[in-house]
Enzyme design. Structure first.
Site, PDB file in Angstrom:
ATOM      1  N   THR A  42       0.830  -1.202   0.000  1.00 16.48           N
ATOM      2  CA  THR A  42       0.000   0.000   0.000  1.00 16.48           C
ATOM      3  C   THR A  42       0.866   1.254   0.000  1.00 16.48           C
ATOM      4  OG1 THR A  42      -1.655  -1.223   1.283  1.00 16.48           O
ATOM      5  CG2 THR A  42      -1.929   1.161   1.154  1.00 16.48           C
ATOM      6  N   TYR A 129       4.647 -12.622   6.983  1.00 16.36           N
ATOM      7  CA  TYR A 129       3.629 -12.109   6.062  1.00 16.36           C
ATOM      8  C   TYR A 129       3.362 -13.118   4.952  1.00 16.36           C
ATOM      9  CZ  TYR A 129       1.391  -8.543   3.036  1.00 16.36           C
ATOM     10  OH  TYR A 129       0.536  -7.819   2.252  1.00 16.36           O
ATOM     11  N   LYS A 157       0.739 -11.862   9.339  1.00 11.08           N
ATOM     12  CA  LYS A 157      -0.264 -11.176   8.536  1.00 11.08           C
ATOM     13  C   LYS A 157      -0.656 -12.112   7.408  1.00 11.08           C
ATOM     14  CE  LYS A 157      -1.186  -7.329   5.398  1.00 11.08           C
ATOM     15  NZ  LYS A 157      -0.631  -6.170   4.638  1.00 11.08           N
ATOM     16  N   ILE A 196      -4.558  -5.572   9.470  1.00 13.12           N
ATOM     17  CA  ILE A 196      -3.656  -4.583   8.881  1.00 13.12           C
ATOM     18  C   ILE A 196      -4.418  -4.005   7.701  1.00 13.12           C
ATOM     19  CG2 ILE A 196      -1.453  -4.200   7.714  1.00 13.12           C
ATOM     20  CD1 ILE A 196      -0.244  -6.309   9.547  1.00 13.12           C
TER      21      ILE A 196
END
Length: 286
Positions: A42, A129, A157, A196
């Site tokens: 992002t 992640y 995540k 998140i």
């Protein structure tokens, strides 16, 4: 903390970093009580130079934020990753978000070696992640379980898009963060305990409240579905620019804001904020 905002990196029209807007972005997360992720997908971390990342770390460290700050790590070379972590942890950050390496698609043993080397150099907590769409390979649940006893491995995540995968990660005992705003209600039932969040960029307080109540909300689904039509962060930057939260919706190559899908629906998506507030209030009263 249940929400960490996956923060954008705002750019000016000339694609230089807009530090005034960046302060606004991270301050809004602090005001909502959300944590902060820098340099993730992002945040267009792969489009930032080493020097730019240092300048952002230096700038953010002067703000004395009262919420956790995690730094996204994206690379293919383990030595480069270790060097970056060794340097970045000199700044007042709280940890790192580390995916499987990009492009190389390592197997179970390769993933174990990758994270083992990274954990060996880090003095800060690390969130593993899982993002197979971005990296080309899924994080093995067995790899997660192998690091459960490591004091610096504090969570996972999961952006794998499946509540079933989330459940396997949760079985490890590590904290699982949902990596898809839209999947939070399902992943919460599968063992996730936080998000998140991309949407936290534009509506940080609503993201916090949505995660806290944990139930599906139609207005939230509608916004997420629109965002998912385009490569992240095209949609979220368009929303923020439309709300005058950032100067413009510029992204760096190889991304192009011209690839934003259904721009004509932008006003309708922005109008979902009021509906979302009403629905959240209704849910809280039940």
């Amino acid at each position: 903390m249940s929400v960490l905002g996956a923060c954008i990196t705002p750019f000016k029209a000339d694609l230089s970093i807009d530090f005034a807007a960046l302060e606004s972005v991270v301050r809004s997360q602090e005001h909502a009580g959300n944590g902060i992720i820098l340099f993730g997908s992002t945040g267009e971390g792969l489009s930032l130079t080493y020097e730019e990342k240092l300048s952002i770390l230096s700038f953010v460290s002067t703000l004395n934020l009262n919420v956790p700050i995690f730094v996204g790590v994206t690379a293919t070379s383990v030595q480069e990753t270790m060097s970056w972590i060794d340097f970045a942890q000199q700044w007042p950050i709280d940890g790192f978000l580390v995916p499987t390496p990009l492009y190389t698609r390592p197997g179970l043993n390769g993933q174990k070696a990758w994270f083992d080397r990274i954990l060996s150099v880090s003095r800060k907590p690390i969130i593993l992640y899982n993002n197979p769409i971005r990296t080309g390979v899924s994080l093995y649940p067995e790899v997660v379980k192998s690091f459960v006893s490591h004091p610096l491995c504090i969570g996972v995540k999961d952006s794998g898009g499946s509540a079933q995968a989330c459940e396997l990660f949760a079985e490890s005992g590590l904290r699982v963060f949902c990596g898809d705003d839209n999947l939070w209600p399902d992943m919460r039932l599968s063992g996730a305990s936080g998000v998140i969040s991309v949407l936290a960029n534009v509506w940080p307080e609503l993201a916090r409240d949505y995660v806290a109540q944990g139930r599906p909300i139609e207005a939230w689904k509608k916004v997420c579905s629109w965002l998912n039509l385009s490569t992240n962060p095209l949609g979220i930057k368009a929303l923020m620019a439309a709300q005058k939260m950032i100067e413009c919706d510029a992204v760096r190559p190889p991304l192009s804001i011209r690839d934003l899908q259904r721009r004509d629906e932008l006003a309708d998506i922005l109008a979902c904020r009021a509906t979302l507030q009403t629905e959240l209030l209704s849910v809280c009263r039940q």
